[in-house]
Design an enzyme around this catalytic site. Sequence first.
Site, PDB file in Angstrom:
ATOM      1  N   LYS A 206      30.945 -13.022 -65.743  1.00 54.05           N
ATOM      2  CA  LYS A 206      30.150 -12.754 -66.944  1.00 54.05           C
ATOM      3  C   LYS A 206      28.783 -13.426 -66.858  1.00 54.05           C
ATOM      4  O   LYS A 206      27.750 -12.803 -67.147  1.00 54.05           O
ATOM      5  CB  LYS A 206      30.899 -13.249 -68.174  1.00 54.05           C
ATOM      6  N   CYS A 260      23.326 -11.975 -75.080  1.00 51.23           N
ATOM      7  CA  CYS A 260      23.857 -12.162 -73.723  1.00 51.23           C
ATOM      8  C   CYS A 260      22.792 -12.576 -72.711  1.00 51.23           C
ATOM      9  O   CYS A 260      22.820 -13.674 -72.180  1.00 51.23           O
ATOM     10  CB  CYS A 260      24.554 -10.883 -73.258  1.00 51.23           C
TER      11      CYS A 260
END
Length: 402
Positions: A206, A260
């Site tokens: 991630k 993000c």
Amino acid sequence: MTSCLLSIFRLGYIGLPTAALIAESGLEVNGVDISKNIVNKINKGDIHIFEPNLKEIVQKVVKKGFLKASTRGSNADVFIITVPTPLEKNKIESPKPDISFVIQAAKEIAKFIQEGNLVILESTCPVKTTENIYNLIKEESYISNFEIAYCPERVIPGNIFNELKNNSRVIGGLTPKASQKSEALYKIFCKGKILCTDAKTAELVKLTENSYRNTNIAFANEISIIATEYGINPYELITLTNYHPRVNILNPGCGVGGHCIAIDPKFLISDLPELSLLTRISCEVNDKKTKWVTNEIISNANQFLKSKNREPVIGIFGITFKSDVDDIRESPAIKIVESLFKNGNDLLICEPNLEKHNEFNLIDIKYALNNSDILVFLVKHSKFKSLNIDSKICLDFCGLGY
């Protein structure tokens, strides 16, 4: 898992669409959120965020009884954590990830967890967080016979349902059994590949995904500044460069935003600063682009003042972090607006994807066009395309072609 009961912690941009999609597949879902207002809205079949098709699906699954919302946890077979993980506030240099919401969710889960249950962490976290959360729940609940896995979300606002269904997913179980149980759940609604690994690898996947994207955006932003200094249109430059068969430069903007890409690289920097030099420089470049855009706007405003002997009205078009969404998290456009206000500039702010903003007064597109001396386009919204901008000063920082 045909009779599985799920509890999803926090009904935000990821949690609510995930809860709605799982409920649509026929599983019972209890959505947990700390906001009574959000809980009440969802239980009425309403929503608090914009996402295409979200309201229709929420209305349907709430009416059928597959989705309920609450301010506290409950017994479940599977617990999914989708809470935000921001950076520490009030710490400008080397901020560290704030996983306090993850810890709060884990402590709530510990009140209800039973042997054989599965916990899935989707929130972006530092490496080793999954193992730490397992130990926390075990200590709080005195139960050790449960499984835990990390499965990072990888969706984009505005296209969440399509990507939840069709994107590949990486699952990192703390044990092989945890991976297997998680895989069985995601296969119910995910048509993409399910790729199983260990928890630490999935956590780093991630962070790597968004650090990679941050670096690519940084190059586009840097080359756009260089091109402008040479008097070259950066968007034409990038378009022509991308005709090379092995080059694919991204579209530059006014920085980098979103929960993000603007945040995740700093997780790596805070943990291993000596080994993440390129990642750190990329963050600095993107921050520099935001400051550069601000300075360009101020410079044009000063030139207007000298030539017209009055302060210009500056129309700001777009304050979300990307085009055609209502998400303002870490938006570089917001930072630019705040800096311009501090500088004393007179602003008219237009954001067609928001009904209101807590700090800024929003006006419609037509009013902004008619009453601004300088038009500043910060976000490439569809509604900003093909506008009649007459002969006004226009600063295009998002590639609309003005």
